[in-house]
Scaffold this active site. Structure first.
Site, PDB file in Angstrom:
ATOM      1  CD  GLN A  17      21.329  -8.747  54.990  1.00 41.39           C
ATOM      2  OE1 GLN A  17      20.067  -9.302  54.854  1.00 41.39           O
ATOM      3  NE2 GLN A  17      22.151  -8.718  54.347  1.00 41.39           N
ATOM      4  CB  CYS A  38      20.860 -12.197  53.183  1.00 40.06           C
ATOM      5  SG  CYS A  38      21.521 -12.774  51.730  1.00 40.06           S
ATOM      6  CG  HIS A  53      18.134 -11.242  49.447  1.00 41.69           C
ATOM      7  ND1 HIS A  53      19.392 -10.930  50.469  1.00 41.69           N
ATOM      8  CD2 HIS A  53      17.175 -10.420  50.046  1.00 41.69           C
ATOM      9  CE1 HIS A  53      18.795 -10.323  51.660  1.00 41.69           C
ATOM     10  NE2 HIS A  53      17.279 -10.310  51.252  1.00 41.69           N
ATOM     11  CG  ASN A 103      14.307  -9.221  52.999  1.00 41.99           C
ATOM     12  OD1 ASN A 103      15.411  -9.659  53.148  1.00 41.99           O
ATOM     13  ND2 ASN A 103      14.170  -8.212  52.217  1.00 41.99           N
TER      14      ASN A 103
END
Length: 361
Positions: A159, A165, A304, A324
């Site tokens: 990102q 995110c 997150h 992630n």
């Protein structure tokens, strides 16, 4: 003359050696250690193309890098606790409970990572989401699920310093649903959500539920190839939002909060978005094993967004597999294994069960 200096030389050598030993005992690196660290610092800067605006800033960042390196070394002392888990593609393997290692965040402190590389914004306009959908308890729930092994997960993305995110987590969930439904894996556009989701704040943070709602209302989302990620706030390309869809989406659902059994049944069907607390040093430098913290499970402290792409309950300790958006250089090739069904964490490890969502066709 030479013999008269011999005692002085011996004394000088003794004093020098004593000084070095005292510095090492006090935790101060000797000159050779500092030289070796400087070499690692130079290689690290080159690897991640790091440049600083001034010598002062570079030295400040070197100090952070040194502290992080020392902490990683201390944390990585030999550990004896092991757990049998499933590897990246379903093969059992034995790993230490948790590992840490140097990565692209080596010159940053946890607060800086939190400010630059997370992005769940719980102050954004809260969408009136549909009520949680409870799946029947007899629903299919295998002991282990890994959507990567089914080809339903694209490669790990990065990102950048855009706090997006939330967009990456939503897109990964849609990519998985689309592959399961159509048989085709298409990499989709996070930038479209950054540019077009008025319920979120672009690179200032957002929410996966508003992102999924936007895509559902427009009927789909554009491919990443046709709406490329730039990592900055851009102008919404409305024609692509309305008509150029790489995957169709009809709606989205909420998993009942703080219910890991319901979450597992949802993940058994498809990837699901989740919010976690990623504010700790151990999370920042996670590199493998089952992560149990430290982190907060308080819903008010999640910050997150990740995508849960699997879980396992068969080999020793239970865990979730979370994708992630910090590149495959971070974590276990871009993923983190989060402890599952921990009695002391009713909201899930790091709060992962507080507010999960998934798209529907």
């Amino acid at each position: 003359m030479a013999s008269s200096w011999t005692p002085c030389l011996v004394l000088l050598l003794c004093l020098t050696l004593s000084s070095v030993l005292q510095e090492q005992a006090a935790g101060k690196p000797a000159a050779d250690d500092d030289s070796e660290l400087r070499q690692r610092w130079s290689k690290w800067q080159a690897k991640y193309s790091k440049r600083y605006p001034s010598h002062e800033e570079q030295e400040k960042r070197f100090g952070v890098f040194r502290d992080n390196s020392n902490s990683i070394g201390a944390f990585s002392a030999p550990q004896t606790t092991t757990s049998a888990v499933v590897g990246s593609f379903g093969a059992p393997q034995t790993v230490t409970t948790v590992r840490v290692g140097m990565n692209r965040f080596g010159d940053l402190q946890p607060r800086e990572v939190l400010d630059q590389f997370t992005g769940f914004n719980n102050t954004a306009a809260v969408l009136k989401t549909p009520p949680p959908t409870r799946l029947p308890h007899h629903s299919r729930k295998p002991c282990c699920v890994d959507w990567r092994s089914s080809g339903a997960v694209t490669g790990v993305k990065f990102q950048g310093s855009c706090q997006s995110c939330w967009a990456f987590a939503a897109v990964a969930a849609i990519e998985g649903m689309n592959k399961i439904r159509t048989g085709t894996l298409v990499s989709l556009s996070e930038q479209q959500l950054v540019d077009c989701d008025n319920g979120s704040s672009g690179c200032a943070g957002g929410r996966t539920d508003t992102a999924l709602d936007l895509v559902a209302r427009r009927g789909g989302i554009t491919s990443g190839e046709r709406y490329a990620y730039g990592g900055f706030n851009g102008r919404c390309k409305v024609d692509k939002l309305l008509f150029d869809h790489g995957a169709a989406v009809g709606g989205f659902k909420a998993v009942p909060p703080n219910d890991e059994h319901q979450l597992a049944m949802a993940v058994a069907r498809q990837p699901v978005t989740a919010y976690v607390d990623a504010s700790t040093w151990e999370f920042q430098f996670y590199s493998g094993g089952i992560f149990r913290g430290p982190c907060s499970g308080d819903p008010a402290r999640v910050n997150h967004a990740v995508t849960i792409v699997g879980y396992c309950e068969e080999f020793g300790d239970k865990f979730w597999i979370a994708k992630n958006s910090w590149s495959d250089d971070w974590g276990d090739q871009g993923y983190i294994l989060l402890a599952k069904d921990v009695l002391s964490s009713p909201n899930g490890t790091c709060g992962l069960a507080t507010s999960p969502f998934y798209p529907t066709a």
